[in-house]
Design an enzyme around this catalytic site. Structure first.
Site, PDB file in Angstrom:
ATOM      1  N   LYS A 173       1.045  -1.300   0.170  1.00 16.89           N
ATOM      2  CA  LYS A 173      -0.312  -0.318   0.072  1.00 16.89           C
ATOM      3  C   LYS A 173       0.993   0.830  -0.337  1.00 16.89           C
ATOM      4  O   LYS A 173       2.282   1.199   0.569  1.00 16.89           O
ATOM      5  CB  LYS A 173      -0.684   0.089   1.207  1.00 16.89           C
ATOM      6  N   SER A 177      -9.426   1.425   2.742  1.00 19.61           N
ATOM      7  CA  SER A 177      -8.756   2.671   1.334  1.00 19.61           C
ATOM      8  C   SER A 177      -7.636   1.575   1.570  1.00 19.61           C
ATOM      9  O   SER A 177      -6.981   2.215   0.251  1.00 19.61           O
ATOM     10  CB  SER A 177      -7.846   3.481   2.904  1.00 19.61           C
ATOM     11  N   SER A 236      -9.798  -0.643   6.947  1.00 21.89           N
ATOM     12  CA  SER A 236      -9.483  -1.135   5.805  1.00 21.89           C
ATOM     13  C   SER A 236      -8.601  -2.326   5.332  1.00 21.89           C
ATOM     14  O   SER A 236      -8.062  -2.183   3.828  1.00 21.89           O
ATOM     15  CB  SER A 236      -7.904   0.234   5.633  1.00 21.89           C
TER      16      SER A 236
END
Length: 600
Positions: free
Chosen positions: A73, A149, A173
């Protein structure tokens, strides 16, 4: 190509594949999925080459993650590659990788790139990424949200572009994208995976999370990633009871809890409600005993994350951007984080007090079961629906997730099946902190029973079938002064030990009345020729208390293994052979209680 860790390792051992071939396959596949907006910065062949070269003089036996591709990420640092947190103006190039990334690379894993995300990890939708990246599409239907996210991290694994990926999880997330892309999402206990080199959202709550195709893979990655980082102020060591020796396939019955029916929320999605009911029934068929609990303290804690002063932590994380370049943030991100303005220290302390109250209410509920079971989300939305109502629908997705880090829980999100619209949907297993391996083991049991192909794979891969004992207590056989109601029973009850059963030993023991006292004590000695069955009790002692209990036992007594009449050998009180001198044989009474009665 079987992209599970076990699948690639088998292919490497059998010389059917090389890491170079796997990477080439992935890079070609990545080009086919450009429109999904998975990557913020995908590594080139030249950038990946040094990682492949580092494997040249190593073997798969040396490196647990040898040649395993993974995605990161883009709020987690990879040395020499920009970290943007989905905000170009925020971008910087780190000189070293995040601590957790270093652990994985040292174990032989190969980074493929940095993945798309909701800007500054503020969102559960995967649509809050500005141009040139834009919303990340669901792996099964591009019209639907991927979840956020950690959007790109989940989609990359689901589409076979990585064997595993790293996300972050503050409000959900690491779980919501798992549910929407048919994956396992491990949200570890806070502090077990280092946050050094990770752009914070809420620093006191943030976790690095793991997306995988299987629970076996999650366990393998967790084993390498959960290294203690002395430079991380929030780091916590992983206890022995939570290491990989405690991962496998649980046997027998188990206890799980679900919220009261009126507290379950599916936002009008009857298909999701039906899937959850089916999952509960399947768990019961697997040996699960269902309890219903009041979910209120969890829901109240969840509301504190965005409605309370914790949003100020998000402001603190990007204060310079908020003050100097607010236009660089998406309007929805500015609105959410801007809600911190005006929050006071008084409000923060009041919220802390409320949270502690909810914690005290919720923990006893979790401690009485092996895990709490909830939907991961109530439903799923299209990208257009979320763009039209970005805050409310995002809030809906956090209904079952926002409380988790506030209440210091561990969690594993697992697939359940497909909704009527063809989109994946999942549920989450929840427990107090440091129960990660226990949850992964029950998730493994579920995954094997479900036999649902993970991600976009066509068949369910092989899984760990090694039996594992997840009991958090140790049975202790007592025969004398520790029996219920007798003088030393407090040494058990004050350690929260619980009486399991009253039974007898195998017909192979003699009982002696030892000299000394009070308290008066017997000794149990094995004698297969002239012994008989002796009345005993079996108590469950918490593992954390067992050592202290044993340390207080005086000679000639000790703890060994005692055979019961049903054939089990359990830890229990035994006596050294030398104690027979000066002791009185009382075997004929058959129990310590009967002997005491005869003395009156």
């Amino acid at each position: 190509m079987d992209m599970t860790i076990a699948g690639l390792q088998t292919a490497y051992r059998e010389k059917k594949l090389t890491p170079e071939q796997v990477i080439e396959h992935i890079l070609i596949a990545c080009d086919k999925h450009r429109e999904s907006s998975i990557w913020i910065n995908r590594l080139s062949r030249e950038q990946i080459a040094p990682y492949l070269a580092s494997l040249a003089d190593k073997s798969i036996e040396e490196l647990p993650l040898y040649g395993i591709p993974f995605a990161i990420k883009d709020n987690i640092d990879l040395a020499g590659i920009p970290t943007t947190a989905a905000c170009a103006e925020f971008s910087y190039v780190p000189g070293r990788s995040a601590f957790v990334v270093e652990q994985l690379i040292q174990a032989g894993a190969i980074p493929i790139g940095k993945t798309n995300m909701d800007q500054f990890a503020t969102g559960l939708v995967g649509t809050r990424s500005p141009e040139p990246w834009g919303p990340c599409s669901n792996a099964f239907d591009p019209d639907y949200i991927s979840g956020g996210s950690s959007a790109g991290s989940a989609v990359a694994v689901a589409l076979g572009l990585a064997s595993f990926s790293l996300g972050t999880d503050t409000a959900g997330s690491g779980r919501v994208p798992a549910a929407f892309n048919n994956l396992v999402g491990l949200k570890p206990s806070r502090g077990l995976l280092s946050m050094s080199g990770v752009v914070p959202a809420c620093r006191s709550l943030d976790c690095v999370s793991i997306f995988t195709l299987t629970t076996d893979d999650a366990d393998a990655v967790f084993e390498q990633a959960a290294a203690y980082d002395a430079d991380d102020d929030y780091a916590r060591p992983n206890p022995f009871a939570n290491n990989n020796r405690h991962y496998g396939l649980p046997q027998g019955e188990f206890m799980f809890a679900v919220p009261q029916s009126e507290q379950l929320e599916f936002f009008g999605d009857e298909s999701a409600a039906e899937l959850f009911d089916q999952a509960v029934e399947k768990l019961e068929a697997l040996g699960g005993c269902k309890q219903t609990i009041d979910f209120t303290p969890f829901l109240k804690a969840a509301r504190l994350l965005y409605e309370g002063p914790w949003v100020a932590e998000r402001y603190a994380a990007i204060e310079a951007m908020m003050n100097e370049q607010p236009e660089a943030l998406l309007p929805v991100i500015r609105t959410i984080i801007g809600g911190a303005e005006g929050k006071t220290a008084v409000e923060a302390f009041k919220a802390r007090y409320r949270l502690q109250h909810y914690y005290k209410q919720s923990m006893p509920l979790l401690e009485q079961v092996d895990f709490l079971l909830t939907p991961t989300t109530g439903t799923i939305y299209t990208i257009d629906e979320v763009q039209a109502d970005p805050i409310k629908l995002n809030s809906n997705l956090g209904y079952y997730t926002n409380y988790m880090n506030l209440l210091d829980c561990s969690a594993v999100a697992v697939p359940v099946g497909l909704l009527e619209n063809g989109l994946p949907w999942g549920m989450t297993l929840v427990a107090p902190a440091m129960r990660d391996r226990k949850l992964l083991s029950y998730a493994n049991r579920w995954q094997q029973a479900l036999e649902l192909p993970p991600g976009a794979m066509q068949q369910a891969p092989a899984a760990n079938t090694t039996p594992v004992n997840l009991d958090e207590t140790i049975p202790v056989v007592v025969c004398g002064a520790h029996l219920r109601g007798l003088p030393l029973n407090w040494q058990l009850t004050e350690r929260s030990a619980i009486l399991q059963t009253q039974t007898r030993t195998a017909a192979a023991y003699r009982m002696l009345a030892l000299p000394g006292g009070p308290p008066y004590r017997p000794g149990l000695i094995r004698d297969e020729e002239s012994g008989q069955g002796i009345d005993v009790e079996v108590w469950s002692v918490p593992k954390a208390e067992f050592g202290g209990f044993v340390a207080g036992i005086p000679a000639p007594l000790g703890i060994g293994k005692v055979e019961l009449e049903d054939g089990r050998w359990l830890p229990g009180f035994i006596c050294e052979g030398y104690a027979t001198e000066g002791a009185t044989d009382i075997t004929e009474h058959g129990s310590w209680r009967h002997y005491l009665a005869s003395c009156q």
